[in-house]
Design a protein around this motif. Structure first.
Motif, PDB file in Angstrom:
ATOM      1  N   SER A  25       0.944  -1.937  -0.125  1.00  0.00           N
ATOM      2  CA  SER A  25       0.094   0.132   0.345  1.00  0.00           C
ATOM      3  C   SER A  25       1.015   1.737   0.457  1.00  0.00           C
ATOM      4  O   SER A  25       2.368   1.253   0.271  1.00  0.00           O
ATOM      5  CB  SER A  25      -1.244   0.027   0.943  1.00  0.00           C
ATOM      6  OG  SER A  25      -0.530   0.285   2.564  1.00  0.00           O
ATOM      7  N   GLU A  71      -6.965 -14.054  -4.003  1.00  0.00           N
ATOM      8  CA  GLU A  71      -6.325 -13.069  -3.030  1.00  0.00           C
ATOM      9  C   GLU A  71      -7.790 -12.652  -2.458  1.00  0.00           C
ATOM     10  O   GLU A  71      -8.244 -12.993  -2.605  1.00  0.00           O
ATOM     11  CB  GLU A  71      -5.813 -12.302  -4.004  1.00  0.00           C
ATOM     12  CG  GLU A  71      -6.822 -11.003  -4.998  1.00  0.00           C
ATOM     13  CD  GLU A  71      -7.277 -11.637  -6.130  1.00  0.00           C
ATOM     14  OE1 GLU A  71      -6.630 -12.805  -6.644  1.00  0.00           O
ATOM     15  OE2 GLU A  71      -7.078 -10.278  -6.843  1.00  0.00           O
ATOM     16  N   ILE A  72      -6.997 -11.169  -1.144  1.00  0.00           N
ATOM     17  CA  ILE A  72      -8.013 -11.164  -0.229  1.00  0.00           C
ATOM     18  C   ILE A  72      -8.605  -9.896  -1.236  1.00  0.00           C
ATOM     19  O   ILE A  72      -7.553  -9.128  -1.714  1.00  0.00           O
ATOM     20  CB  ILE A  72      -7.622 -11.092   1.145  1.00  0.00           C
ATOM     21  CG1 ILE A  72      -7.266 -12.168   1.660  1.00  0.00           C
ATOM     22  CG2 ILE A  72      -8.414 -10.001   1.549  1.00  0.00           C
ATOM     23  CD1 ILE A  72      -5.891 -12.120   2.737  1.00  0.00           C
ATOM     24  N   TYR A 105     -13.317  -7.417   2.599  1.00  0.00           N
ATOM     25  CA  TYR A 105     -12.366  -7.738   1.646  1.00  0.00           C
ATOM     26  C   TYR A 105     -13.112  -8.959   1.750  1.00  0.00           C
ATOM     27  O   TYR A 105     -13.804  -9.280   2.428  1.00  0.00           O
ATOM     28  CB  TYR A 105     -11.064  -7.949   2.465  1.00  0.00           C
ATOM     29  CG  TYR A 105      -9.990  -6.781   1.971  1.00  0.00           C
ATOM     30  CD1 TYR A 105      -9.827  -6.384   3.569  1.00  0.00           C
ATOM     31  CD2 TYR A 105      -9.750  -6.583   1.822  1.00  0.00           C
ATOM     32  CE1 TYR A 105      -9.134  -4.935   3.900  1.00  0.00           C
ATOM     33  CE2 TYR A 105      -8.388  -5.593   1.137  1.00  0.00           C
ATOM     34  CZ  TYR A 105      -7.979  -4.597   3.077  1.00  0.00           C
ATOM     35  OH  TYR A 105      -7.617  -3.963   2.418  1.00  0.00           O
ATOM     36  N   ASP A 148      -5.182   1.867   0.550  1.00  0.00           N
ATOM     37  CA  ASP A 148      -5.644   0.780   0.500  1.00  0.00           C
ATOM     38  C   ASP A 148      -4.503  -0.563   0.281  1.00  0.00           C
ATOM     39  O   ASP A 148      -4.014  -0.264  -0.829  1.00  0.00           O
ATOM     40  CB  ASP A 148      -7.215   0.349   1.160  1.00  0.00           C
ATOM     41  CG  ASP A 148      -8.228   2.025   0.845  1.00  0.00           C
ATOM     42  OD1 ASP A 148      -8.786   2.345  -0.302  1.00  0.00           O
ATOM     43  OD2 ASP A 148      -7.913   2.160   1.815  1.00  0.00           O
ATOM     44  N   MET A 149      -4.273  -0.979   1.401  1.00  0.00           N
ATOM     45  CA  MET A 149      -3.836  -2.511   0.970  1.00  0.00           C
ATOM     46  C   MET A 149      -4.699  -3.340   0.177  1.00  0.00           C
ATOM     47  O   MET A 149      -5.842  -3.567  -0.250  1.00  0.00           O
ATOM     48  CB  MET A 149      -3.591  -2.797   2.146  1.00  0.00           C
ATOM     49  CG  MET A 149      -2.720  -3.060   3.395  1.00  0.00           C
ATOM     50  SD  MET A 149      -1.990  -4.009   3.994  1.00  0.00           S
ATOM     51  CE  MET A 149      -3.783  -3.216   5.379  1.00  0.00           C
ATOM     52  N   ARG A 150      -3.710  -3.452  -0.944  1.00  0.00           N
ATOM     53  CA  ARG A 150      -3.844  -4.836  -2.256  1.00  0.00           C
ATOM     54  C   ARG A 150      -3.421  -5.762  -1.755  1.00  0.00           C
ATOM     55  O   ARG A 150      -1.729  -5.975  -1.762  1.00  0.00           O
ATOM     56  CB  ARG A 150      -3.675  -4.424  -2.871  1.00  0.00           C
ATOM     57  CG  ARG A 150      -3.978  -3.109  -3.596  1.00  0.00           C
ATOM     58  CD  ARG A 150      -5.631  -3.429  -4.083  1.00  0.00           C
ATOM     59  NE  ARG A 150      -6.849  -2.089  -4.647  1.00  0.00           N
ATOM     60  CZ  ARG A 150      -7.013  -1.658  -3.635  1.00  0.00           C
ATOM     61  NH1 ARG A 150      -6.925  -1.576  -2.692  1.00  0.00           N
ATOM     62  NH2 ARG A 150      -8.060  -0.500  -4.754  1.00  0.00           N
ATOM     63  N   PHE A 151      -3.716  -7.263  -1.633  1.00  0.00           N
ATOM     64  CA  PHE A 151      -3.008  -8.232  -1.011  1.00  0.00           C
ATOM     65  C   PHE A 151      -2.246  -9.585  -2.207  1.00  0.00           C
ATOM     66  O   PHE A 151      -3.172  -9.089  -3.279  1.00  0.00           O
ATOM     67  CB  PHE A 151      -4.154  -9.167  -0.776  1.00  0.00           C
ATOM     68  CG  PHE A 151      -4.359  -8.988   0.843  1.00  0.00           C
ATOM     69  CD1 PHE A 151      -4.985  -7.799   1.124  1.00  0.00           C
ATOM     70  CD2 PHE A 151      -3.489  -9.104   2.345  1.00  0.00           C
ATOM     71  CE1 PHE A 151      -5.208  -6.699   2.566  1.00  0.00           C
ATOM     72  CE2 PHE A 151      -3.675  -8.573   3.402  1.00  0.00           C
ATOM     73  CZ  PHE A 151      -4.665  -6.982   3.926  1.00  0.00           C
ATOM     74  N   GLY A 152      -1.889 -10.036  -1.838  1.00  0.00           N
ATOM     75  CA  GLY A 152      -1.426 -11.437  -2.879  1.00  0.00           C
ATOM     76  C   GLY A 152      -2.360 -12.726  -2.701  1.00  0.00           C
ATOM     77  O   GLY A 152      -3.225 -12.374  -1.807  1.00  0.00           O
TER      78      GLY A 152
END
Lengths: 112, 113
Positions: free
Chosen positions: A93, B42-43, B35, A99-103
């Motif tokens: 992020s 992915e989340i 989320y 906002d955070m983006r996830f793997g």
């Protein structure tokens, strides 16, 4: 927007061996890189994070490295134990800004 | 200090029905996120509240999803009518600062049959 890729999707190691999980990100402005561990039946929990002003951070058996030029960061777990078995997620992020983006997550299995 | 709590932990509903998920963030956390994780993927970010205001809802799949955070405390995510592809684990997280350390709830596993 930010795109985070994570590899491998599954990882199986023998107890005592090391485990390495790698992530790449797309947005060069990203500056905050947390790692989360999700155990069965629980939500993801932060285990370590790194900011772009450092290249490596260590906390006991866990370490994270960051290469901003290449836009990749890695989680290293040494002397793995069965209780390290879980799904691990990396994220990226721009702190305070987006906002955070996830793997997609890595399922780590540590065999006793 | 209580963590982020979500209710229910599991929900199984039929296609076409309505489901409402609830999230209680950590007290004092203005930032609340929803989320979703579909099996093996992915989340994925759905939306972000700052207090009672929607800051970013770019991740909401379609208008069958409605999130609210009245009074800036707990939040609800309603799916109406539910479709099969809505199945997954819905996570809520909260943080003091945007984009900084987020604390997750245990998730709600939604199964649409």
């Amino acid at each position: 927007g930010e795109n985070v890729e994570q590899h491998p999707s599954t990882l199986s190691v023998q107890e005592g061996d090391s485990a390495v999980i790698k992530c790449t990100y797309s947005d060069s402005a990203s500056n905050y890189f947390p790692w989360y561990k999700q155990e069965l039946g629980k939500g993801p929990q932060l285990i370590i994070d790194i900011r772009s002003n450092v290249g490596e951070k260590k906390d006991q058996r866990i370490a994270v490295t960051l290469n901003k030029t290449a836009k990749h960061f890695s989680l290293h777990i040494t002397e793995t134990q069965p209780e390290d078995s879980a799904v691990y997620f990396c994220a990226a992020s721009i702190s305070h800004n987006n906002d955070m983006r996830f793997g997609a997550g890595t399922r780590l299995t540590v065999k006793p | 200090e209580a963590g982020v709590t979500q209710f229910p932990s599991h929900s199984v509903i039929e296609k076409g029905q309505t489901v409402t998920l609830r999230c209680d963030p950590i007290s004092g956390h203005d930032n609340l996120y929803w989320y979703r994780r579909v099996m093996g993927k992915e989340i994925k970010f759905l939306l972000h509240f700052v207090k009672e205001s929607k800051q970013d809802e770019s991740g909401m799949p379609n208008n069958r999803f409605l999130a609210e955070r009245t009074g800036g405390t707990y939040s609800t995510l309603k799916v109406q009518p539910a479709e099969l592809e809505d199945s997954g684990v819905y996570f809520c997280a909260s943080s003091q600062l945007r984009g900084a350390e987020a604390f997750f709830g245990q998730g709600t596993r939604l199964t649409v049959v």
